[in-house]
Motif scaffolding. Structure first.
Motif, mmCIF file in Angstrom:
data_model
loop_
_atom_site.group_PDB
_atom_site.id
_atom_site.type_symbol
_atom_site.label_atom_id
_atom_site.label_comp_id
_atom_site.label_asym_id
_atom_site.label_seq_id
_atom_site.Cartn_x
_atom_site.Cartn_y
_atom_site.Cartn_z
ATOM 1 N N GLU A 483 0.623 5.736 -6.756
ATOM 2 C CA GLU A 483 1.497 4.557 -6.698
ATOM 3 C C GLU A 483 0.877 3.378 -7.440
ATOM 4 O O GLU A 483 1.585 2.615 -8.121
ATOM 5 C CB GLU A 483 1.770 4.190 -5.242
ATOM 6 C CG GLU A 483 2.645 5.183 -4.501
ATOM 7 C CD GLU A 483 2.846 4.804 -3.042
ATOM 8 O OE1 GLU A 483 2.364 3.716 -2.648
ATOM 9 O OE2 GLU A 483 3.486 5.575 -2.305
ATOM 10 N N ILE A 484 -0.461 3.214 -7.289
ATOM 11 C CA ILE A 484 -1.154 2.123 -8.000
ATOM 12 C C ILE A 484 -1.051 2.316 -9.511
ATOM 13 O O ILE A 484 -0.783 1.363 -10.262
ATOM 14 C CB ILE A 484 -2.635 2.052 -7.551
ATOM 15 C CG1 ILE A 484 -2.731 1.576 -6.101
ATOM 16 C CG2 ILE A 484 -3.439 1.122 -8.462
ATOM 17 C CD1 ILE A 484 -4.111 1.683 -5.504
ATOM 18 N N TYR A 485 -1.244 3.543 -9.979
ATOM 19 C CA TYR A 485 -1.140 3.824 -11.413
ATOM 20 C C TYR A 485 0.274 3.544 -11.925
ATOM 21 O O TYR A 485 0.454 3.007 -13.027
ATOM 22 C CB TYR A 485 -1.530 5.281 -11.691
ATOM 23 C CG TYR A 485 -3.016 5.567 -11.524
ATOM 24 C CD1 TYR A 485 -3.949 4.543 -11.537
ATOM 25 C CD2 TYR A 485 -3.464 6.877 -11.358
ATOM 26 C CE1 TYR A 485 -5.301 4.805 -11.384
ATOM 27 C CE2 TYR A 485 -4.812 7.159 -11.200
ATOM 28 C CZ TYR A 485 -5.728 6.117 -11.208
ATOM 29 O OH TYR A 485 -7.074 6.374 -11.064
ATOM 30 N N ASP A 486 1.296 3.918 -11.126
ATOM 31 C CA ASP A 486 2.687 3.667 -11.528
ATOM 32 C C ASP A 486 2.969 2.180 -11.646
ATOM 33 O O ASP A 486 3.607 1.710 -12.600
ATOM 34 C CB ASP A 486 3.650 4.310 -10.519
ATOM 35 C CG ASP A 486 3.664 5.826 -10.606
ATOM 36 O OD1 ASP A 486 3.249 6.362 -11.664
ATOM 37 O OD2 ASP A 486 4.077 6.481 -9.629
ATOM 38 N N LEU A 487 2.490 1.420 -10.675
ATOM 39 C CA LEU A 487 2.724 -0.029 -10.690
ATOM 40 C C LEU A 487 2.000 -0.731 -11.835
ATOM 41 O O LEU A 487 2.499 -1.698 -12.413
ATOM 42 C CB LEU A 487 2.287 -0.631 -9.350
ATOM 43 C CG LEU A 487 3.166 -0.291 -8.137
ATOM 44 C CD1 LEU A 487 2.495 -0.761 -6.848
ATOM 45 C CD2 LEU A 487 4.542 -0.940 -8.275
ATOM 46 N N GLY A 489 0.980 0.744 -14.693
ATOM 47 C CA GLY A 489 1.373 1.276 -15.990
ATOM 48 C C GLY A 489 0.264 1.990 -16.726
ATOM 49 O O GLY A 489 0.424 2.351 -17.905
ATOM 50 N N CYS A 490 -0.866 2.195 -16.094
ATOM 51 C CA CYS A 490 -1.976 2.925 -16.724
ATOM 52 C C CYS A 490 -2.939 3.403 -15.658
ATOM 53 O O CYS A 490 -2.879 2.950 -14.506
ATOM 54 C CB CYS A 490 -2.716 2.043 -17.735
ATOM 55 S SG CYS A 490 -3.545 0.627 -16.972
ATOM 56 N N GLN A 491 -3.807 4.315 -16.053
ATOM 57 C CA GLN A 491 -4.846 4.783 -15.149
ATOM 58 C C GLN A 491 -6.146 4.020 -15.406
ATOM 59 O O GLN A 491 -6.449 3.682 -16.554
ATOM 60 C CB GLN A 491 -5.080 6.287 -15.326
ATOM 61 C CG GLN A 491 -3.904 7.148 -14.881
ATOM 62 C CD GLN A 491 -4.242 8.624 -14.858
ATOM 63 O OE1 GLN A 491 -5.386 9.008 -15.070
ATOM 64 N NE2 GLN A 491 -3.237 9.463 -14.576
ATOM 65 N N PHE A 492 -6.891 3.739 -14.355
ATOM 66 C CA PHE A 492 -8.160 3.011 -14.472
ATOM 67 C C PHE A 492 -9.008 3.324 -13.245
ATOM 68 O O PHE A 492 -8.536 3.967 -12.296
ATOM 69 C CB PHE A 492 -7.934 1.492 -14.591
ATOM 70 C CG PHE A 492 -7.301 0.881 -13.366
ATOM 71 C CD1 PHE A 492 -8.073 0.244 -12.409
ATOM 72 C CD2 PHE A 492 -5.919 0.965 -13.162
ATOM 73 C CE1 PHE A 492 -7.507 -0.311 -11.283
ATOM 74 C CE2 PHE A 492 -5.345 0.411 -12.031
ATOM 75 C CZ PHE A 492 -6.129 -0.226 -11.083
ATOM 76 N N ASN A 493 -10.258 2.890 -13.289
ATOM 77 C CA ASN A 493 -11.170 3.116 -12.172
ATOM 78 C C ASN A 493 -10.927 2.041 -11.108
ATOM 79 O O ASN A 493 -11.339 0.892 -11.252
ATOM 80 C CB ASN A 493 -12.630 3.068 -12.654
ATOM 81 C CG ASN A 493 -13.613 3.368 -11.533
ATOM 82 O OD1 ASN A 493 -13.221 3.601 -10.393
ATOM 83 N ND2 ASN A 493 -14.888 3.365 -11.855
ATOM 84 N N ILE A 494 -10.263 2.437 -10.030
ATOM 85 C CA ILE A 494 -9.897 1.477 -8.980
ATOM 86 C C ILE A 494 -11.134 0.885 -8.312
ATOM 87 O O ILE A 494 -11.125 -0.243 -7.821
ATOM 88 C CB ILE A 494 -9.002 2.169 -7.935
ATOM 89 C CG1 ILE A 494 -7.687 2.600 -8.597
ATOM 90 C CG2 ILE A 494 -8.703 1.244 -6.756
ATOM 91 C CD1 ILE A 494 -6.817 3.465 -7.722
ATOM 92 N N ASN A 495 -12.235 1.608 -8.324
ATOM 93 C CA ASN A 495 -13.472 1.137 -7.687
ATOM 94 C C ASN A 495 -14.269 0.183 -8.559
ATOM 95 O O ASN A 495 -15.313 -0.320 -8.141
ATOM 96 C CB ASN A 495 -14.352 2.327 -7.304
ATOM 97 C CG ASN A 495 -13.716 3.188 -6.233
ATOM 98 O OD1 ASN A 495 -13.111 2.664 -5.311
ATOM 99 N ND2 ASN A 495 -13.823 4.503 -6.362
ATOM 100 N N SER A 496 -13.802 -0.051 -9.796
ATOM 101 C CA SER A 496 -14.505 -0.962 -10.705
ATOM 102 C C SER A 496 -13.921 -2.369 -10.592
ATOM 103 O O SER A 496 -12.764 -2.587 -10.967
ATOM 104 C CB SER A 496 -14.382 -0.470 -12.147
ATOM 105 O OG SER A 496 -14.815 -1.466 -13.051
#
Length: 505
Positions: A483-487, A489-496
């Motif tokens: 859901e976070i990636y959809d909102l 619009g891209c993939q990234f390191n959520i922990n960064s």
């Protein structure tokens, strides 16, 4: 130099340095302690490394001195003392007094002026003087029996007459003449704009002093320098007046009162306890053993049952079966070869056990297959209930808090029992006065039994259920990440934090 040495400490300068050098030190109740701790560390080092015969500690009182009256811009660039430091100064003075050192301060004067005055008076007494300071203007005091020690930069630097000449190119008493020409940015002494240290040293070396320089301005070879001197005569005189230390401050000086003696360990203990300085507490020369009020007796295991009746109160201390000592009716007993009799006493729930941290003892004895029942009064639990905000509840803490007796943390078991016996009535009284006695007996002490059993036996875990919970959490986490990636619009390191910042802002 004379065999007898007087150390004079510029305390305010050290307090500032410690305040900025040691960040983040404070007590659990919010009192900053970085300047206090740094100052004490410095003081202890001076005492340990130098063993002075006499010592005095000099403070500034305020920034309003006779120099501000002469020149309102004196030290104008310096900000007011930070609140975090000003709150520590009174405590530092308490520590100094507890060490037995005399404090000197005088309204309208700086610590340097007081040091200069004491130095002048002390020289007449035939003692050598070591000034501990990093201020450049204090070097004007250096002479045959006066040196300045700047404790910074590794091992520090000792300025005698030769060292001052090596560093500044002039003898110590002419330091003020150098400052008169080049100024002093730290104190906002103006000097002459355009004249630096090198030029100032050359002029004083050639003419000998400011007085001679101003009397012979025409002999200055460099026209630019000559004009600068001519245009700033009053400012040069003012700058020198600001740099010269006063030696006539009205203070009560008695060398005998400055003799280094033994500190007051009780006062230091109270201060260090309040400030939560554990390491400094351990270094205090305190008694290792509280007063023993009992007779100590060794007995055989078979004699134990004859001493302890069911229902009696038994003070107990130790870490394992072999080193247990207990106290009954004013006598301390140690069983030579613990056996069935001692075991029956410990496991008898009708014999009331009194001790300090009984849970720890119960768990320790359980490792030997031995039970400890009848936990009746725990001095550590009682002290916690009375004051739950404290950091430590060991016996030396409680000895000071409730008996007013500072002791070191290295006490033997007999000494510990003595403390427990004396602490119990004090703690019982406070529990009753604060209406905590029922809570202590009906909840806290039974809970010691429960927690001990939990620690001894452990708890059962349903591993299958835990694995199921973990799988469900993992599924939910994967769904949230998608859901976070959809909102975004891209993939990234959520922990960064860096990548998350870019996405959010």
């Amino acid at each position: 130099m004379s065999n007898k040495r007087l150390y004079l400490i510029d305390a305010t300068a050290f307090c500032y340095r410690a305040y900025y050098a040691l960040k983040g030190l404070s007590t659990s109740f919010g009192q900053p302690t970085n300047a206090i701790y740094g100052f004490i560390t410095m003081l202890n080092k001076v005492m340990r490394d130098n063993k002075p015969d006499y010592l005095a500690v000099c403070f500034d009182v305020s920034r309003d001195t006779f120099r501000q009256k002469k020149f309102s811009q004196y030290k104008i660039h310096r900000p007011p003392m930070p609140e975090g430091l000003s709150s520590q100064i009174p405590i530092i003075k308490q520590v100094v007094s507890a060490y037995g050192f005399q404090i000197f301060q005088k309204a309208g004067f700086e610590a340097d002026d007081i040091i200069a005055t004491i130095s002048k008076k002390a020289k007449k007494e035939g003692v050598s003087i070591i000034v501990i300071s990093s201020d450049k203007d204090i070097l004007q005091l250096v002479e045959k029996d006066v040196v300045v020690f700047s404790p910074y930069k590794d091992t520090g630097t000792t300025y005698d007459q030769n060292k001052v000449i090596e560093r500044f190119g002039v003898e110590p008493k002419k330091i003020t003449d150098i400052i008169a020409l080049m100024g002093d940015g730290a104190d906002n002494i103006p000097g002459v704009e355009g004249i630096g240290e090198k030029t100032a040293v050359n002029l004083i070396s050639n003419f000998g002093s400011i007085k001679e320089l101003l009397a012979n301005i025409k002999k200055i070879k460099q026209e630019k320098t000559k004009k600068l001197i001519l245009d700033n005569i009053d400012q040069i005189k003012l700058s020198r007046d600001l740099a010269v230390l006063r030696e006539d401050v009205d203070i009560d000086f008695d060398l005998a009162k400055l003799r280094v003696d033994q500190p007051n360990p009780e006062e230091l203990f109270g201060l260090f306890k309040h400030l939560e300085f554990k390491k400094l507490l351990k270094d205090l020369p305190l008694s290792k053993h509280p007063p023993k009020v009992f007779q100590s007796i060794k007995i055989a295991d078979r004699e134990a049952a004859d001493i302890v009746d069911s229902g009696v109160e038994l003070l107990i201390c130790g870490e394992a079966l072999e080193d247990l000592v207990f106290c009954v009716k004013g006598k301390i007993f140690r069983v030579n070869r613990p056996g069935k009799m001692l075991r029956s006493i410990l496991e008898d729930s009708k014999i009331k056990k009194i001790g300090h941290d009984l849970k720890k003892l119960k768990v320790s004895l359980a490792k030997d297959g031995l039970g400890l029942n009848g936990l009746y009064f725990d001095t550590m639990i009682a002290a916690y209930l009375i004051n739950p905000s404290k950091r430590e509840y060991d016996l030396p803490d409680l000895s000071f808090d409730y008996l007013g007796e500072p002791i070191s943390d290295k006490i033997d078991k007999e000494g510990a029992l003595s403390l427990i016996e004396r602490l119990k009535p004090r703690l019982e009284k406070e529990l009753k006065e604060k209406s905590l006695d029922s809570l202590f007996q009906d909840l806290e002490m039974p809970l010691v039994e429960v927690l001990s059993e939990m620690e001894i036996n452990g708890i059962s875990l349903d591993l299958a259920t835990l694995k199921g919970i973990a799988k469900n959490l993992e599924k939910k986490l994967i769904k949230l990440i998608e859901e976070i990636y959809d909102l975004s619009g891209c993939q990234f390191n959520i922990n960064s934090p860096k990548q998350l910042r870019e996405i959010l802002f």
